[in-house]
Design an enzyme around this catalytic site. Structure first.
Site, PDB file in Angstrom:
ATOM      1  N   CYS A 112     114.229  85.441  31.671  1.00  0.00           N
ATOM      2  CA  CYS A 112     114.954  84.182  31.930  1.00  0.00           C
ATOM      3  C   CYS A 112     116.027  84.381  32.889  1.00  0.00           C
ATOM      4  O   CYS A 112     116.727  83.223  33.238  1.00  0.00           O
ATOM      5  CB  CYS A 112     115.564  83.836  30.562  1.00  0.00           C
TER       6      CYS A 112
ATOM      7  N   ASP B 131     106.830  78.286  28.057  1.00  0.00           N
ATOM      8  CA  ASP B 131     107.958  79.062  28.864  1.00  0.00           C
ATOM      9  C   ASP B 131     106.935  80.144  29.184  1.00  0.00           C
ATOM     10  O   ASP B 131     105.911  80.793  28.779  1.00  0.00           O
ATOM     11  CB  ASP B 131     108.573  79.505  27.895  1.00  0.00           C
TER      12      ASP B 131
ATOM     13  N   GLY C 227      93.900  78.917  27.448  1.00  0.00           N
ATOM     14  CA  GLY C 227      94.948  79.017  28.372  1.00  0.00           C
ATOM     15  C   GLY C 227      94.317  78.739  29.829  1.00  0.00           C
ATOM     16  O   GLY C 227      93.264  78.244  30.109  1.00  0.00           O
TER      17      GLY C 227
ATOM     18  N   ASP D  53     118.221  78.283  20.768  1.00  0.00           N
ATOM     19  CA  ASP D  53     118.065  79.631  21.130  1.00  0.00           C
ATOM     20  C   ASP D  53     118.633  79.948  22.433  1.00  0.00           C
ATOM     21  O   ASP D  53     118.666  79.151  23.435  1.00  0.00           O
ATOM     22  CB  ASP D  53     116.341  79.925  21.200  1.00  0.00           C
TER      23      ASP D  53
END
Length: 342
Positions: A13, A64, A134, A222
């Site tokens: 992140c 994400d 995916g 979160d």
């Protein structure tokens, strides 16, 4: 070893765009006709989108993905998946399906990709979801994550801005992930610290969310790339303030030492630049300030609930093996928005 260093250039992140940049871009996007069934959209700064399909069922949608922050591909896959799944739990939902998002160099060993996806698949299964497909593209660097769909009762959604004056704030995981991963890239982090951080990043927030189910949760988010203080600022939503007790915030102790040695991230400094004007520190060390601005990868839940319910929830979280603590309280609007004392 050289190959491993090329695989892990710095990611997680910490790779997120800064909050200030995103705010300016999102404010200029065309919104189209209002849809009354879109209960939570991108304009709310929430963790995921929520779309109502019936009186008792709503979809929770999130995605994400990011570059590696550890050398081992299998571990990276687990971390990336755990992080992506987290937004469903932050909204009070249950994971149902997930889709892989893959960027991978065609010349790199495909066994590496297989290990990344194996790690991701294991965490989806642990979450109780189904990996349903995916999409992949050839890229110069490795990136991996998930698009995730969950279900939630429309009347039991956790938003990130429903905090109330008098609420207690509970954090369920330790801070300092970004700083320790940065130290690890230059060979300064201990193996014990990296093991502890990796264990934290691969622990699903599913278990914290399960502890919350019998409580009235006013707000939840979160803690990820925008840091503890950045996500806390979003929770206050310009309407309320809070007092944080730095001495009660769970941290990885080694991160304090690395922060004192200025092993910091650029993303952490972006977080300080954006959120710093809303924060006042009193008798808080420089190292602790940096940890509170540190971008977290697959961080814990930050939960707001009535003060009288907080001790019982904290007991449940600790019984589940989580290093949770009551870290502060919500106040009526005042200046500063976020007061942090030792």
């Amino acid at each position: 070893m050289e190959k491993e260093k090329l695989f892990c250039k710095g990611g997680g992140c910490t790779a997120k765009l800064g909050a200030g940049i995103l705010s300016r871009i999102l404010s200029k996007l065309p919104q189209g006709p209002e849809d009354e069934n879109l209960l939570v959209g991108y304009d709310s700064k929430d963790d995921a989108a929520v779309y109502k399909v019936s009186d008792d069922i709503a979809f929770v949608q999130t995605l994400d993905f990011f570059p590696p922050m550890v050398d081992d591909p299998y571990t990276f896959g687990k971390i990336a998946a755990t992080n992506a799944l987290s937004d469903i739990y932050a909204m009070g939902g249950e994971v149902k399906t997930a889709l892989n998002i893959v960027c991978f160099p065609e010349k790199m060993d495909l066994n590496i990709l297989g290990e990344i996806m194996r790690g991701g698949a294991e965490k989806v299964i642990e979450a109780g979801g189904t990996l349903a497909g995916g999409h992949s593209i050839a890229d110069s660097d490795v990136k991996y994550g998930l698009s995730v769909t969950g279900l939630v009762n429309p009347n039991k959604i956790y938003t990130n801005n429903g905090v109330k004056p008098g609420d207690a704030l509970i954090l369920t995981k330790r801070l300092g992930v970004g700083i320790i991963c940065t130290a690890n890239r230059v060979g300064e982090a201990s193996s014990e610290a990296m093991e502890a951080v990796t264990d934290s990043m691969t622990t699903l927030n599913k278990y914290a969310a399960e502890c919350c189910r019998n409580f009235e949760i006013h707000a939840c988010t979160d803690v990820t790339g925008f840091s503890f203080l950045g996500h806390l600022h979003e929770m206050m939503d310009g309407q309320l303030s809070c007092h944080i007790y730095a001495g009660q915030v769970p941290v990885f102790e080694e991160a304090l030492r690395h922060a004192d040695e200025f092993l910091l991230t650029a993303a952490g400094q972006r977080n300080r630049n954006f959120t710093g004007p809303f924060v006042q520190f009193e008798d808080v060390s420089f190292a602790m300030e940096e940890i509170l601005f540190d971008p977290q990868t697959s961080g814990g839940l930050l939960i707001s609930l009535a003060k009288e319910d907080a001790p019982a929830l904290l007991d449940k979280l600790k019984d589940a093996g989580l290093p949770a603590e009551i870290v502060g309280e919500v106040l009526e609007k005042t200046e500063p928005e976020i007061l942090v004392t030792n």
